[in-house]
Structure formats: structure tokens, C-alpha cells
Design a protein around this motif. Structure first.
Motif, mmCIF file in Angstrom:
data_model
loop_
_atom_site.group_PDB
_atom_site.id
_atom_site.type_symbol
_atom_site.label_atom_id
_atom_site.label_comp_id
_atom_site.label_asym_id
_atom_site.label_seq_id
_atom_site.Cartn_x
_atom_site.Cartn_y
_atom_site.Cartn_z
ATOM 1 N N ILE A 11 0.861 -1.184 0.000
ATOM 2 C CA ILE A 11 0.000 0.000 0.000
ATOM 3 C C ILE A 11 0.896 1.233 0.000
ATOM 4 O O ILE A 11 1.827 1.326 0.812
ATOM 5 C CB ILE A 11 -0.924 0.032 1.237
ATOM 6 C CG1 ILE A 11 -1.735 -1.255 1.346
ATOM 7 C CG2 ILE A 11 -1.857 1.242 1.166
ATOM 8 C CD1 ILE A 11 -2.593 -1.328 2.602
ATOM 9 N N ASN A 19 -7.706 4.918 4.558
ATOM 10 C CA ASN A 19 -8.022 3.818 3.638
ATOM 11 C C ASN A 19 -7.056 2.656 3.825
ATOM 12 O O ASN A 19 -7.459 1.488 3.792
ATOM 13 C CB ASN A 19 -8.000 4.311 2.192
ATOM 14 C CG ASN A 19 -9.307 4.969 1.800
ATOM 15 O OD1 ASN A 19 -10.314 4.286 1.631
ATOM 16 N ND2 ASN A 19 -9.305 6.287 1.701
ATOM 17 N N CYS A 90 -1.571 -1.145 -4.073
ATOM 18 C CA CYS A 90 -2.784 -0.364 -3.793
ATOM 19 C C CYS A 90 -2.379 1.057 -3.430
ATOM 20 O O CYS A 90 -1.677 1.276 -2.427
ATOM 21 C CB CYS A 90 -3.550 -0.966 -2.609
ATOM 22 S SG CYS A 90 -4.347 -2.526 -2.962
ATOM 23 N N ALA A 92 -3.392 4.481 -1.879
ATOM 24 C CA ALA A 92 -4.410 4.894 -0.902
ATOM 25 C C ALA A 92 -4.055 6.294 -0.412
ATOM 26 O O ALA A 92 -3.355 6.460 0.590
ATOM 27 C CB ALA A 92 -4.476 3.897 0.259
ATOM 28 N N TYR A 183 -12.988 -0.099 -0.671
ATOM 29 C CA TYR A 183 -11.637 -0.502 -1.077
ATOM 30 C C TYR A 183 -11.321 -1.946 -0.657
ATOM 31 O O TYR A 183 -10.833 -2.732 -1.478
ATOM 32 C CB TYR A 183 -10.602 0.500 -0.545
ATOM 33 C CG TYR A 183 -9.364 0.651 -1.418
ATOM 34 C CD1 TYR A 183 -9.154 -0.147 -2.542
ATOM 35 C CD2 TYR A 183 -8.402 1.598 -1.114
ATOM 36 C CE1 TYR A 183 -8.015 -0.001 -3.328
ATOM 37 C CE2 TYR A 183 -7.259 1.754 -1.901
ATOM 38 C CZ TYR A 183 -7.075 0.948 -2.996
ATOM 39 O OH TYR A 183 -5.954 1.101 -3.789
#
Ligand code: GRF
Length: 218
Positions: A11, A19, A90, A92, A183
Motif C-alpha cells: 500500500i 483507507n 494499492c 491509498a 476498497y
């Protein structure tokens, strides 16, 4: 699913990381198809780094200002992702534009959450944009990342009504609640292969219900 190899996820954040926290929480479930193995930020002061470290996740603070240009920063980030054997990235709240080479390297393996119902309201200040446009529905989108900013095949969206009393902060707060639901659900779909890219669109396996893939809230 619990015996299947989990998708190894990094992430990337730039700020508070709410998130990110929702993804970390979802990934605690034994049957979640992804494991979060790295959290990295381009801002060493990102609040989310401490949240991730407290959750026992390896973190990297990679100050983009310490690198001469975009390509140099992206190369350092790429090395960290490769070293961690990352399958899927990801974004975020990651507020930095990538070089085309980096996006190309992660094509089909990088997703983002954006606080609008794309393709409406790209860029920043999306809630103010929505209020100025007078839309009655607004929301958030999880999409694959492509070189064009805030474009790319859509995985999932959640919508909320725009109330007459809304200002940008009130709208942002209600949408953030939906982001935190959307998400993890979208990551589960992608990591399990139940959502996959087919050209410029995302297609779903037959078992994906409407609630999994489309509007989660109204
Ligand atoms: C979220 O609204 C996200 O959609 C946008 O930036 C914000 C990040 O918030 N891309 P947080 O850091 O996840 O709390």
C-alpha cells in the motif's frame, strides 16, 4: 481460499492512511485473499506510517524530495516493491504522479481509490467540484491505474446522495465511510481473481453479486 497463496500487496500512502487502515483491518480475516506485506510513503511524516508500524506491517519512508527527479524516486520505490515480492500495489491517498515507466511496470497490477464517481471529477478537490456541478449523486471509485491520471478500468464504485445542506467537508466525510467499505471489497475481488481486466474494462466472475461489484450504498 485460506489454503490458496495470498496476493502480496503493498500500500502506498502520502498522508493519514485511513483507507490503508481499512485494508489492513480487512486483511486480518483468515479468508481474505490478500496479505499486506509493505506500506510505503513518499512523505516521511505521513501519519499512516505509524498506524501501519503499530499493526506490525513493514514500512518504508521514501522521501521523494531526497531524489533528483521522478524517475529516480520511482526506481527506488520499484526496488522496494521487487525486494518485497509484491504482486499488487494499492494506492491509498498517494499524492504523487508516477513516471510512465513505473505505471507500465505495474500495468494490471496497481489499483487506486479516487473520491468521485469517475469519470466525473478527476484531480483534486473532488467534493467541491461535485458541489459546483450540482450533481445529486457523488461517491468513490476503485480503478486500475493507467498513465492518464484518474482514468483506468473501474473495479467498483459506491455512491452517496448529495444533500442540500452539504459542504465539501460534510460530503467528504460521508464518502470516506464508503471508501472504507469499498476498497477492501474491491481488493478482495481483484486479489481473488473474481474481478479481472479484459482489455479496457473489468469483468467479474459469475459468482460476483451486484452488491460486491457495483453500488454499495444509496
Ligand atoms: C481519500 O479520500 C482517497 O480517496 C484520496 O485521498 C484520500 C486519502 O485519505 N485519494 P486517507 O489517507 O486514506 O485517509
Amino acid at each position: 481460499m485460506s489454503n490458496a497463496k495470498k496476493t502480496r500487496v503493498a500500500i502506498l500512502i502520502s498522508g493519514r492512511g485511513s483507507n490503508m487502515a481499512s485494508l489492513l483491518a480487512a486483511a486480518q480475516a483468515p479468508d481474505f485473499p490478500a496479505e499486506i506485506v509493505l506500506v510505503a510513503s513518499n512523505r516521511p511524516d505521513a501519519g499512516g506510517l505509524a498506524t501501519a508500524a503499530a499493526a506490525g506491517i513493514p514500512t518504508r519512508a521514501l522521501d521523494h524530495k531526497a531524489h533528483p527527479d521522478r524517475a529516480a524516486f520511482d526506481a527506488v520505490l520499484q526496488a522496494e516493491l521487487v525486494a518485497a515480492d509484491i504482486d499488487l500495489v494499492c494506492l491509498a491517498g498517494f499524492m504523487r504522479i508516477f513516471s510512465a515507466d513505473f505505471v507500465e511496470a505495474w500495468a494490471g497490477r496497481m489499483i487506486n481509490i479516487h473520491p468521485s464517481l469517475l469519470p466525473l471529477f478527476k484531480g483534486v478537490h473532488t467534493h467541491a467540484q461535485a458541489l459546483a456541478a450540482g450533481v445529486r449523486l457523488h461517491g468513490c471509485t476503485v480503478h486500475y491505474v493507467v498513465p492518464e491520471l484518474d482514468a483506468g478500468p473501474i473495479v467498483a464504485q459506491a455512491a452517496v446522495p448529495v444533500l442540500a445542506s452539504d459542504d465539501a467537508d460534510a460530503l467528504a466525510a460521508r464518502i470516506l465511510v464508503q471508501e472504507h467499505r469499498l476498497y477492501p471489497a474491491a481488493l478482495a475481488l481483484v486479489a481473488s481473481g473474481r474481478a479481472r481486466l479484459d482489455g479496457d474494462r473489468v469483468v467479474f466472475s459469475d459468482d460476483v453479486s451486484r452488491a460486491d461489484g457495483a453500488l454499495l450504498s444509496l
